[in-house]
Every structure is written in structure tokens, then in C-alpha cells.
Design a protein around this motif. Structure first.
Motif, PDB file in Angstrom:
ATOM      1  N   ASP A  84       1.000  -1.261   0.005  1.00 13.92           N
ATOM      2  CA  ASP A  84      -0.030  -0.044  -0.095  1.00 13.92           C
ATOM      3  C   ASP A  84       0.719   1.293  -0.006  1.00 13.92           C
ATOM      4  O   ASP A  84       2.137   1.307   0.478  1.00 13.92           O
ATOM      5  CB  ASP A  84      -0.881   0.072   1.268  1.00 13.92           C
ATOM      6  N   ASN A  85       0.373   2.295  -0.553  1.00 18.37           N
ATOM      7  CA  ASN A  85       0.915   3.724  -0.492  1.00 18.37           C
ATOM      8  C   ASN A  85       2.242   3.935  -1.186  1.00 18.37           C
ATOM      9  O   ASN A  85       3.142   4.580  -0.797  1.00 18.37           O
ATOM     10  CB  ASN A  85       1.250   4.372   0.895  1.00 18.37           C
ATOM     11  N   VAL A  86       2.430   2.787  -2.167  1.00 20.27           N
ATOM     12  CA  VAL A  86       3.720   2.932  -3.238  1.00 20.27           C
ATOM     13  C   VAL A  86       3.465   4.342  -3.744  1.00 20.27           C
ATOM     14  O   VAL A  86       4.760   5.006  -3.980  1.00 20.27           O
ATOM     15  CB  VAL A  86       3.591   1.781  -4.254  1.00 20.27           C
ATOM     16  N   LEU A 137      -1.473  -5.062  -4.917  1.00 19.79           N
ATOM     17  CA  LEU A 137      -0.837  -3.733  -5.165  1.00 19.79           C
ATOM     18  C   LEU A 137      -1.909  -2.611  -5.255  1.00 19.79           C
ATOM     19  O   LEU A 137      -2.591  -2.700  -6.292  1.00 19.79           O
ATOM     20  CB  LEU A 137      -0.028  -3.918  -6.216  1.00 19.79           C
ATOM     21  N   SER A 138      -1.845  -1.647  -4.232  1.00 20.64           N
ATOM     22  CA  SER A 138      -2.536  -0.519  -4.268  1.00 20.64           C
ATOM     23  C   SER A 138      -1.873   0.814  -4.673  1.00 20.64           C
ATOM     24  O   SER A 138      -0.778   1.189  -4.384  1.00 20.64           O
ATOM     25  CB  SER A 138      -2.934  -0.202  -2.815  1.00 20.64           C
ATOM     26  N   LEU A 139      -2.584   1.352  -5.696  1.00 24.90           N
ATOM     27  CA  LEU A 139      -1.875   2.562  -6.579  1.00 24.90           C
ATOM     28  C   LEU A 139      -2.771   3.607  -7.067  1.00 24.90           C
ATOM     29  O   LEU A 139      -4.148   3.186  -7.254  1.00 24.90           O
ATOM     30  CB  LEU A 139      -1.221   1.952  -7.947  1.00 24.90           C
ATOM     31  N   ARG A 140      -2.356   4.715  -7.295  1.00 24.63           N
ATOM     32  CA  ARG A 140      -3.203   5.803  -7.798  1.00 24.63           C
ATOM     33  C   ARG A 140      -3.072   5.531  -9.351  1.00 24.63           C
ATOM     34  O   ARG A 140      -2.059   4.936  -9.809  1.00 24.63           O
ATOM     35  CB  ARG A 140      -2.547   7.105  -7.897  1.00 24.63           C
ATOM     36  N   PRO A 141      -4.209   5.634 -10.249  1.00 23.99           N
ATOM     37  CA  PRO A 141      -4.195   5.567 -11.558  1.00 23.99           C
ATOM     38  C   PRO A 141      -3.231   6.175 -12.396  1.00 23.99           C
ATOM     39  O   PRO A 141      -2.462   5.752 -13.215  1.00 23.99           O
ATOM     40  CB  PRO A 141      -5.594   6.166 -12.079  1.00 23.99           C
ATOM     41  N   ALA A 142      -2.777   7.257 -11.664  1.00 24.39           N
ATOM     42  CA  ALA A 142      -1.641   8.085 -12.433  1.00 24.39           C
ATOM     43  C   ALA A 142      -0.068   7.311 -12.326  1.00 24.39           C
ATOM     44  O   ALA A 142       0.798   7.419 -13.336  1.00 24.39           O
ATOM     45  CB  ALA A 142      -1.563   9.430 -11.864  1.00 24.39           C
ATOM     46  N   THR A 143       0.068   6.839 -11.048  1.00 21.09           N
ATOM     47  CA  THR A 143       1.314   6.117 -10.787  1.00 21.09           C
ATOM     48  C   THR A 143       1.312   4.827 -11.840  1.00 21.09           C
ATOM     49  O   THR A 143       2.131   4.499 -12.297  1.00 21.09           O
ATOM     50  CB  THR A 143       1.262   5.492  -9.439  1.00 21.09           C
ATOM     51  N   PHE A 144       0.193   4.216 -11.864  1.00 20.11           N
ATOM     52  CA  PHE A 144       0.250   3.093 -12.733  1.00 20.11           C
ATOM     53  C   PHE A 144       0.433   3.243 -14.044  1.00 20.11           C
ATOM     54  O   PHE A 144       1.070   2.684 -14.888  1.00 20.11           O
ATOM     55  CB  PHE A 144      -1.423   2.283 -12.634  1.00 20.11           C
ATOM     56  N   ALA A 145      -0.176   4.572 -14.680  1.00 19.36           N
ATOM     57  CA  ALA A 145      -0.170   5.180 -16.010  1.00 19.36           C
ATOM     58  C   ALA A 145       1.212   5.197 -16.243  1.00 19.36           C
ATOM     59  O   ALA A 145       1.764   5.160 -17.344  1.00 19.36           O
ATOM     60  CB  ALA A 145      -0.873   6.297 -16.217  1.00 19.36           C
ATOM     61  N   LYS A 146       1.949   5.419 -15.424  1.00 19.40           N
ATOM     62  CA  LYS A 146       3.627   5.847 -15.563  1.00 19.40           C
ATOM     63  C   LYS A 146       4.616   4.373 -15.760  1.00 19.40           C
ATOM     64  O   LYS A 146       5.297   4.385 -16.607  1.00 19.40           O
ATOM     65  CB  LYS A 146       4.178   6.458 -14.419  1.00 19.40           C
ATOM     66  N   HIS A 147       3.843   3.328 -15.160  1.00 15.54           N
ATOM     67  CA  HIS A 147       4.543   2.216 -15.183  1.00 15.54           C
ATOM     68  C   HIS A 147       4.020   1.030 -15.936  1.00 15.54           C
ATOM     69  O   HIS A 147       4.532  -0.099 -15.766  1.00 15.54           O
ATOM     70  CB  HIS A 147       4.936   1.754 -13.657  1.00 15.54           C
ATOM     71  N   ARG A 148       2.724   1.325 -16.573  1.00 13.67           N
ATOM     72  CA  ARG A 148       2.038   0.125 -16.987  1.00 13.67           C
ATOM     73  C   ARG A 148       2.799  -0.704 -17.951  1.00 13.67           C
ATOM     74  O   ARG A 148       2.557  -1.669 -18.312  1.00 13.67           O
ATOM     75  CB  ARG A 148       0.630   0.554 -17.530  1.00 13.67           C
ATOM     76  N   HIS A 149       3.796   0.120 -18.816  1.00 14.59           N
ATOM     77  CA  HIS A 149       4.687  -0.609 -19.912  1.00 14.59           C
ATOM     78  C   HIS A 149       5.679  -1.330 -19.338  1.00 14.59           C
ATOM     79  O   HIS A 149       6.732  -1.733 -20.090  1.00 14.59           O
ATOM     80  CB  HIS A 149       4.586   0.146 -20.937  1.00 14.59           C
ATOM     81  N   SER A 150       6.235  -1.022 -17.954  1.00 13.68           N
ATOM     82  CA  SER A 150       7.506  -1.683 -17.311  1.00 13.68           C
ATOM     83  C   SER A 150       7.602  -2.985 -17.366  1.00 13.68           C
ATOM     84  O   SER A 150       6.678  -3.889 -17.261  1.00 13.68           O
ATOM     85  CB  SER A 150       7.638  -0.772 -16.309  1.00 13.68           C
ATOM     86  N   PRO A 151       8.554  -3.736 -17.369  1.00 17.75           N
ATOM     87  CA  PRO A 151       8.796  -5.165 -17.449  1.00 17.75           C
ATOM     88  C   PRO A 151       8.256  -5.659 -16.163  1.00 17.75           C
ATOM     89  O   PRO A 151       7.469  -6.778 -15.993  1.00 17.75           O
ATOM     90  CB  PRO A 151      10.150  -5.244 -17.437  1.00 17.75           C
ATOM     91  N   ALA A 152       8.167  -5.143 -15.023  1.00 20.38           N
ATOM     92  CA  ALA A 152       7.580  -5.472 -13.675  1.00 20.38           C
ATOM     93  C   ALA A 152       6.277  -5.698 -13.730  1.00 20.38           C
ATOM     94  O   ALA A 152       5.789  -6.802 -13.473  1.00 20.38           O
ATOM     95  CB  ALA A 152       7.783  -4.485 -12.463  1.00 20.38           C
ATOM     96  N   ILE A 153       5.737  -4.643 -14.503  1.00 19.79           N
ATOM     97  CA  ILE A 153       3.890  -4.514 -14.531  1.00 19.79           C
ATOM     98  C   ILE A 153       3.584  -5.829 -15.602  1.00 19.79           C
ATOM     99  O   ILE A 153       2.761  -6.750 -15.594  1.00 19.79           O
ATOM    100  CB  ILE A 153       3.412  -3.497 -15.054  1.00 19.79           C
ATOM    101  N   ASP A 154       4.529  -5.849 -16.821  1.00 19.27           N
ATOM    102  CA  ASP A 154       4.029  -6.832 -17.781  1.00 19.27           C
ATOM    103  C   ASP A 154       4.258  -8.236 -17.280  1.00 19.27           C
ATOM    104  O   ASP A 154       3.568  -9.220 -18.017  1.00 19.27           O
ATOM    105  CB  ASP A 154       5.018  -6.542 -19.044  1.00 19.27           C
ATOM    106  N   ALA A 155       5.230  -8.483 -16.515  1.00 19.84           N
ATOM    107  CA  ALA A 155       5.594  -9.792 -16.221  1.00 19.84           C
ATOM    108  C   ALA A 155       4.389 -10.360 -15.273  1.00 19.84           C
ATOM    109  O   ALA A 155       4.472 -11.639 -15.139  1.00 19.84           O
ATOM    110  CB  ALA A 155       6.843  -9.819 -15.412  1.00 19.84           C
ATOM    111  N   PHE A 156       3.663  -9.716 -14.720  1.00 27.84           N
ATOM    112  CA  PHE A 156       2.561 -10.081 -13.923  1.00 27.84           C
ATOM    113  C   PHE A 156       1.136 -10.148 -14.513  1.00 27.84           C
ATOM    114  O   PHE A 156       0.864  -8.934 -15.340  1.00 27.84           O
ATOM    115  CB  PHE A 156       2.512  -9.342 -12.713  1.00 27.84           C
ATOM    116  N   ASP A 157       0.456 -11.197 -14.316  1.00 26.80           N
ATOM    117  CA  ASP A 157      -1.038 -10.951 -14.997  1.00 26.80           C
ATOM    118  C   ASP A 157      -1.754 -10.583 -13.918  1.00 26.80           C
ATOM    119  O   ASP A 157      -2.315 -11.232 -12.884  1.00 26.80           O
ATOM    120  CB  ASP A 157      -1.265 -12.514 -15.309  1.00 26.80           C
ATOM    121  N   PHE A 158      -2.242  -9.387 -13.960  1.00 25.10           N
ATOM    122  CA  PHE A 158      -3.065  -8.546 -12.879  1.00 25.10           C
ATOM    123  C   PHE A 158      -4.463  -8.682 -13.102  1.00 25.10           C
ATOM    124  O   PHE A 158      -4.898  -8.806 -14.342  1.00 25.10           O
ATOM    125  CB  PHE A 158      -2.719  -7.218 -12.706  1.00 25.10           C
TER     126      PHE A 158
END
Length: 853
Positions: free
Chosen positions: A435-437, A466-487
Motif C-alpha cells: 500500500d501507498n507506493v 498492489l494499491s496504486l493511484r491510476p496516475a502512478t500505474f499510468a507511468k509504469h504500465r509498460h514496465s517489465p515489472a508490470i508486464d511480467a505479472f497477470d493482474f
């Protein structure tokens, strides 16, 4: 600029100089083409032969280049004029010796025209030489100590130093502040301290604390805390609100409240709705039964309730499935709040140390025989048959060595946590909630945290949430860390603020029921309170369903945490005569705190005088660019956005449209970017895609933004407070506002004081209106869409007249009533049965100064 145009201009100038042509020919054949074709000034910008009148005489300036942001006088001389006095020097000091030259004389003439027209910059040119200089300054630097930038020939301006010439004098450069930076050293021209909050920093007539508040202070602090996750189950459930607020066309401000785009493609579960909530919980339960790891992404704006939702899911809903009456499973749930992560600690260290703390606190995971020894069973078996086989006969020594081995892992943290959690996941589901990343500002730290948290979750085979603001996810949505997980994605829509506040008041009443207390009333009498819940009823009735509650909801812009903080601070600093209030409430069952006092308390926050940095609402009257012509840019952009949103088909306003229209009237992109960032920071606008504000973003005005433009511009309390943190650029108005403020402080008669305060608000409103007028004039002159041409000050002027009349009527009537109440107070009578108007209850002690009626 094309090479052919350069050659044409050079040839024309040589011909003009050779034949000694006059000034008119020089202007027509060279200067006009340089201004338009080379420097990009438009017909709408150029005003030729404008009258310059002073002391009964009239002359004419050759050109004035004018936008909403700047103006330049251009004095033209004929080709061949002897302007090559100091040829070769780019920067020339405007000393007396230089001004004796022919170029100097042209500079003096242009300077005098500019001063008469109140224009700061000027150019003197014969078509070939171009001298650019400050005609008048506002920073105490004398004209003779200033310098001019001089391009000594047309070849130099158009060929040798073309980029430098364009970067200084082109329209695009000038509207972005090139002249200010090159000639003055800075773009800002507001250098004096002309804000009233620097002179009036206290309000001694206002009592800073509500005398009743201490009786229920502990209960309020618990119930209106930003986080209620540590409350007992019963109290926690009383606070939880599951109903999202719907987007609608707001009838009061006549503006479409648009929904921002989703940052996730496809269908997203919205667990604030019963149907989606049930599906989500069933998905989690299925995960627990099948032991298959779950990856859940919880998205929501700041203050929308992501953390509360996670704890509610764990404490209440999932307990129904996994508790004693459920399926018998006992899931582990480790909630990690990265706000508690020390700055010097890495994400991995924080996660592992937090998990070890969680293990130590859990009865099962920390039990040596039930968990720890079984988690290390393979290692213990291998140690006994291998390295420690020789001492297998000595059980005491063997256990000591095994204990040392496990303790060594414990001290290293990571191997111990790995063993225990991997064992725990064999029998029960384990949920790791991060939380609060998004509260961490450093983007590099955020990215590293993402990667490390996801890596650990996969390594330990735990269910990750994983708890996030949409703006934070928008910055990282194409990062390898996000892509590697099936959310699987969950959208947390913020609940309706009034519902949240209602629930919190219910909790305060529950916690305070039966509690006794006492306080000292305004007349000095000691008032006993048999049941503190009675006070809660009074305060709740002053907020819910009232204008105060509506204002809190508007100002919070769906940020629940902000709404709770504003309500908490308002309750602590509610300025009212509580003894009479309670008596009136007991007799009638109602009591409403004076709305102006409530609104003022909300605006000021913890300060006694308004300061934007400490208030929940920003100042639309000062863009804080320290540039006088740009001071009302926040309001100008916001007003246009609200006008666009008045169309029921509105979706968003494109940032490129905003930039294009601001450039047309004379403001470059650096100003646009800063204004858009501030409007989003203060929640007047939102980006449609939740990303960082930029010119390439699309924008949606918030309900707060609509209320500022359509209602608060004519609100006495709002104007009176925000004027204290607004730069006053006109010296005469500045002095008058200061004088009025001193007179208000000294005045003891409430009616006279209110009259002076109304005069001050009217003066400020007119000042802001005059500052806004050039923006509208330029918009209309350049044919901008009608949304950019509406004047909110003109539209609210009638409303303000009515507001000021109401304020003065109220002052006269309450002054009369206060005399009656004062007489009653002298008798020390506790009988308030004859009070009819709750607004009058606040008058006796609290005669207003800076911000209260």
C-alpha cells in the motif's frame, strides 16, 4: 525564413540606403517584412501609428507590438541613418555618452513613447540596425544603468546571428519571456512584497478553539482520522461506505461533471458496487481454496479509500468466508504501508523486515513446534545426518547447533522469512498487500519498489495485492515489472463525501454515548453536559444537509481524507456561542452554525490569515508566476474549461487547444505548462488519463473548479480571505487596501467595520476584474472561441452586489440583536428560550475583522 526572403530584404535595404529613401519606404519595404515574415508578428499584434498623447500634445508611435502578455514600442527611422556608433558590441550600456549618438536619440524617442503608454520594452531600428532595450523598469534599476541588445546590420540579424535575433525578438520568444530574461535578468516583474498576509498575520478577536470540542475531542480524533484501519471490528464496520458517487450534470454550476479515462483496458471490477464486490470476494475465496496465487491491482485516486477498502475486505467480508463460520481456512494477510519505509532503506529490506515483524506477531507463524521447526524440517534432517552426525547422540548440543543455524537465518532476515512463508503457503492462503507506493515522490524509487515487490511476491508464491493511484500505474504500465505479472484490476470509486461524514458522526455518537462533561459558556457560566452524544447531534446537524456540508464536499473533490481533515479542523475551531447553541438545539431540535464562520474555518485550515500553501483551496486570483499580466491566467484557463464543460456532450478539453489559444493572445508554453500544473495541483482541473499535466494531456474541470467560476467569485467570505494572499500590482489600489485593513482593525462598531470590509471586497473584485480585462480584449480581438471570451467577473458582478447588500443587512440586524443578547448576558441568565435566529448566536463575542461577519 527562406533564403529568398533574406536576399530580397537585403537587396531592398541596399536600394533604400543608396537612394536615401524616407522612413515610410523603409517601413513598407523592410521593417514590415522583418516583423511579419521573419519574427512572426501577426496583423492582430501590430498597431501602426498609434496616438501618444500627454500634456495636451499628440504624437504617433510607428508601431506597437501588443499581446495580452507584453507590448513593445518600435520606433522606425529611414534606411541609412547613422546607427553604427559602437558596431561589434552586442550589449550596450545606455549611458549618457551613447545616448548622444543618432541611434541614442532614436532610443530616447522610443523610450519616451513607451513610458507615456506604460509599455516596458522598445525597439529602435532603421531597417538594418535593431536596438532592443527596456524602456521602463520596476526593480529600482535606473534607465542609464540598463543595457540594450543591438544587432548592427541586416546581414547580422538575418544571416550571421539569425537564431539569436529570432530567439530575442520573435513573437514566439517574446511571449515566453525572452525580453525579460535577456534585458532584466528574470521574467518576473512582481518584485515588491504586496500581499496583505505579510502585514496582517493574526486575528486576535477570533477565539481559536471551540469550547465544547474538548468534551468529544478523543472521539472525533478517532472517528475522523485519515485511517480507521486499526479500529475494532464493530467500529470499523460502522465507518465503511460502499456506495460510489455518481457523475452527473451539476444543476447549481450548470457544468457537466465528466469521468476520467480508465488506465486499464477492458472491463474493471468496481467493488464499491454490490455486484462487483461479490464477484471479487468470490474470486479471492476461490484463490484461497485452490492455492493458486492471485495478483490484484487496486486503483483509486488519492483519498478514494483504497486502504480502507483493503482492510474492510480483510476484516469484514473475507472474515465471513474464512472465519469460524466460513470454510475453516485461516488466511494470512500482511499489509505493508510504504509510508513507514525509512528513506535510507531499500524496498526489499523494508518488505522482508516487515514480513519478519508480521511473523513474530502471529501466534501460528512464530510457534516453534507448529511452524518454525516444520518450515526447517528438511534442513534439520540434512544437518542431523550430515554435518552434525557426530554429535547426534547429544540432543542438547544438537538442538543448540540447530538453534544457532535458525537464529543466524533470523538475523539475516531474508532466509528466515523465505522458509516460514513458503511453509505457511502450503496450508493456508497468504496475502501480501503493498500500500501507498504512490506516496513516494521519486519516480526511480517507485520503479525499483515495483520491481522488488513483484519479484518477492513471485518468489514466495504469495497472493499479491498492489494499491496504486491510476496516475502512478499510468507511468509504469509498460514496465517489465508490470508486464511480467497477470493482474486483475479493481477500480475504487470514491464514496460520496456526505455519506462518509455521516458514518463518522455516527461513530462519534456511538463512542461518546453516556459520556459526561462540562465547558464554560460565552457568558462565563459553567454548562454541564449529561450526555456528550447531544453535542454530536448539534454538530452533525450543522454539517450534514447544509451549505457547510456541501462546501466541504465541493472543496474535497472526492478526496475523502481531505474532507475528513476539513471537517475535523472545522469542528475544533467552530466559532459559536455553544451554551446558547445547546439550549436552542434542545428546544427546537436544530441548530446550524453560521455558514460564513464555517466556510472561513474551512478555507483557513490551521492559519489565522489565508495562505494558499496551507489551505485546502487554491487562489484563482494569483497564478504565482510573479508576472503581472499573467496573474489571472489560472482563472482565465479555468473559466474557459468550465465554459466548455457546460455542454452536456463535453468529454474533455485538449491541452493543445489550451496552448494554441494562449499563444494567440500572447502567452508561451512555459506559462501554459505551469498554470496547468497548478490548476491540477489545486484540484481545479484533472487530467483525463490520470497522468502528469502537460500540454499534450487532456483536461476535465472538477466540481470545485466550476464552483469557483460560477459561485465563489461572488462569495464575500471567499473573496475576503483570498485577497490576503493575492499580489496587488497597482500601487494606488495596494495602498488603499492596506489603509482599509488598518481601519477595519481599529474599528469597534460592528456595522461600520462590516461596511469597510464590504468596501475592501468590492475594491479587490474591481481590481481583479481590471486585471482580467486585457485577456478578454485580446481573446475577442483575435476571434477565439466564445468559451475564451466570457468574463466571469462581469457575469458575477450582479451576484456580488446582492451578496454585499446581504452582508450589510445582516450586520445591521445582528448588531441590534447583539445588544439584546449582551443585556441578557449581563444578567447571567442561562435561559436562552427566546432565541429565534441561530445565526445571531455567534455575534456577541466574535465581531469580525479579516474574515468573519
Amino acid at each position: 525564413m527562406t533564403e529568398s526572403l533574406t536576399q530580397q530584404l537585403l537587396a531592398r535595404y541596399r536600394h533604400l540606403a543608396l537612394h536615401n529613401e524616407n522612413e515610410a519606404a523603409t517601413r513598407l519595404k523592410v521593417i514590415d517584412h522583418v516583423l511579419r515574415g521573419v519574427l512572426g508578428w501577426t496583423d492582430d499584434d501590430i498597431s501602426p501609428e498609434e496616438h501618444v498623447s500627454e500634456d495636451g500634445t499628440t504624437t504617433y508611435s510607428d508601431y506597437i507590438l501588443r499581446t495580452a502578455n507584453t507590448a513593445i514600442v518600435v520606433e522606425a527611422k529611414k534606411a541609412g541613418a547613422a546607427f553604427n556608433t559602437s558596431r561589434g558590441q552586442r550589449r550596450i550600456k545606455l549611458g549618457n555618452a551613447f545616448l548622444q549618438s543618432e541611434l541614442g536619440a532614436a532610443i530616447v524617442q522610443a523610450r519616451d513613447y513607451a513610458r507615456k503608454l506604460s509599455i516596458d520594452f522598445a525597439v529602435a531600428t532603421n531597417g538594418a540596425t535593431w536596438a532592443v532595450f527596456p524602456a521602463q523598469r520596476h526593480d529600482q534599476v535606473k534607465f542609464h544603468d540598463s543595457s540594450a541588445f543591438v544587432f548592427w546590420s541586416l546581414e547580422e540579424a538575418l544571416q550571421e546571428n539569425y537564431q539569436e535575433f529570432v530567439d530575442l525578438l520573435s513573437r514566439e520568444a517574446v511571449i515566453s519571456g525572452s525580453l525579460e530574461r535577456a534585458l532584466l535578468g528574470r521574467a518576473e516583474n512582481q518584485v515588491e512584497n504586496r500581499k496583505l498576509n505579510s502585514y496582517f498575520t493574526a486575528n486576535p478577536r477570533i477565539t481559536q478553539h471551540n469550547p465544547v470540542f474538548p468534551i468529544i475531542e478523543d472521539e472525533v480524533m478517532v472517528a475522523f482520522s485519515d485511517s480507521i484501519v486499526e479500529l475494532p471490528h464493530e467500529s470499523f464496520e460502522k465507518c465503511y461506505v460502499a456506495t460510489p458517487e455518481s457523475m452527473k450534470f451539476d444543476h447549481k454550476i450548470k457544468m457537466q461533471i465528466a469521468r476520467r479515462d480508465s488506465v486499464i483496458g477492458g472491463q474493471i471490477a468496481r467493488p464499491m458496487k454490490d455486484r462487483d464486490a461479490q464477484a471479487l470476494y468470490e474470486r479471492v475465496v476461490a484463490t484461497g481454496k485452490k492455492r493458486r496465487p492471485l495478483a490484484l491491482l487496486v486503483l483509486g485516486t488519492v483519498g478514494s479509500g483504497k486502504t480502507t477498502f483493503l482492510h474492510y475486505a480483510r476484516k469484514v467480508r473475507l472474515a465471513e468466508f474464512f472465519g469460524p463460520k466460513g470454510n475453516g481456512a485461516h488466511p494470512q494477510w500482511a499489509h505493508l504501508d510504504f509510508l513507514n519505509n525509512p528513506p535510507e532503506s531499500s524496498a526489499t529490506d523494508f518488505i522482508y523486515r516487515s514480513l519478519r515483524d508480521y511473523i513474530n506477531a502471529d501466534e501460528f507463524l512464530s510457534d516453534a513446534s507448529r511452524c518454525v521447526e516444520k518450515a526447517y524440517a528438511d534442513e534439520i534432517r540434512a544437518i542431523k545426518s550430515g554435518p552434525l552426525a557426530r554429535i547426534a547422540s547429544s540432543e542438547e548440543k544438537l538442538n543448540e547447533k540447530i538453534s544457532d543455524f535458525i537464529f543466524n537465518d533470523y538475523q539475516q532476515v531474508t532466509p528466515y522469512v523465505d522458509r516460514i512463508i513458503k511453509f505457511a503457503t502450503l496450508t493456508e492462503p497468504f496475502f501480501l498487500a503493498i500500500d501507498n507506493v504512490d506516496q513516494i515522490e521519486d519516480e526511480e524509487v517507485q520503479s525499483r519498489l515495483f520491481t522488488e515487490a513483484l519479484t518477492i511476491a513471485r518468489k514466495l508464491s504469495v497472493n499479491l495485492i498492489l494499491s496504486l493511484r491510476p496516475a502512478t500505474f499510468a507511468k509504469h504500465r509498460h514496465s517489465p515489472a508490470i508486464d511480467a505479472f497477470d493482474f486483475e484490476s479493481v477500480q475504487i470509486d470514491p464514496p460520496k463525501i456526505s455519506s462518509v461524514i455521516s458514518k463518522r458522526f455516527s461513530l462519534v455518537r456511538f463512542l461518546a454515548d453516556g459520556k459526561k462533561g462540562e465547558f464554560t459558556a460565552e457568558n462565563g457560566a459553567r454548562v454541564l453536559v449529561e450526555n456528550a452524544s447531544q453535542i454530536v447531534d448539534l454538530l452533525q446537524g450543522s454539517v450534514l444537509g447544509t451549505e457547510i456540508g456541501e462546501r466541504i464536499e465541493v472543496l474535497a473533490t472526492e478526496d475523502v481524507r481531505l474532507a475528513l481533515r476539513m471537517t475535523r479542523e472545522f469542528l475544533e475551531r467552530g466559532y459559536t456561542n455553544q451554551g446558547r447553541a445547546i439550549a436552542f438545539h434542545q428546544r427546537t431540535g436544530k441548530y446550524v452554525l453560521p455558514r460564513h464562520e464555517a466556510f472561513r474555518a474551512i478555507i483557513l485550515g490551521t492559519k489565522t490569515v489565508y495562505n494558499e500553501d496551507f489551505s485546502p483551496i487554491g487562489n484563482p486570483f494569483d497564478s504565482r508566476l510573479s508576472v503581472t499580466r499573467a496573474q489571472l491566467l489560472r482563472l482565465y484557463v479555468l473559466s474557459a474549461a468550465v465554459a466548455y464543460a457546460s455542454d452536456a456532450k463535453f468529454r474533455f478539453l485538449d491541452g493543445l487547444t489550451i496552448s494554441e489559444n494562449l499563444r494567440k493572445i500572447g502567452f508561451g508554453d512555459p506559462y501554459t505548462e505551469e498554470v496547468l500544473a497548478d490548476l491540477c495541483k489545486h484540484r481545479f482541473l484533472f487530467t483525463a488519463n490520470h497522468g502528469e499535466p502537460s500540454i499534450s494531456s487532456s483536461y476535465i474541470p472538477s466540481r470545485l473548479g466550476g464552483y469557483v467560476v460560477r459561485e465563489l467569485l461572488a462569495n464575500f467570505t471567499f473573496l475576503e480571505n483570498t485577497l490576503f494572499d493575492t499580489y496587488i500590482s497597482v500601487p494606488g489600489i495596494w495602498n488603499e487596501l492596506k489603509e482599509l485593513s488598518y481601519r477595519i482593525d481599529a474599528e469597534r462598531n460592528m456595522v461600520n467595520r462590516t461596511r469597510l470590509r464590504a468596501q475592501r471586497v468590492r475594491l479587490f473584485f474591481n481590481f481583479a476584474s481590471e486585471c482580467y480585462a486585457p485577456l478578454i480584449e485580446e481573446s475577442q480581438k483575435r476571434g477565439l472561441p466564445f468559451q475564451w471570451c466570457s468574463n466571469p467577473f462581469a457575469e458575477r458582478s450582479t451576484d456580488l452586489r446582492g451578496e454585499l447588500s446581504r452582508v450589510l443587512r445582516s450586520a445591521r440586524s445582528t448588531f441590534k440583536r447583539s445588544r439584546q443578547l449582551a443585556a441578557q448576558s449581563l444578567s447571567q441568565s442561562p435561559d436562552y428560550a427566546d432565541i429565534e435566529d441561530p445565526e445571531d448566536l455567534n455575534v456577541v463575542q466574535h465581531g469580525a475583522t479579516h474574515g468573519s461577519i
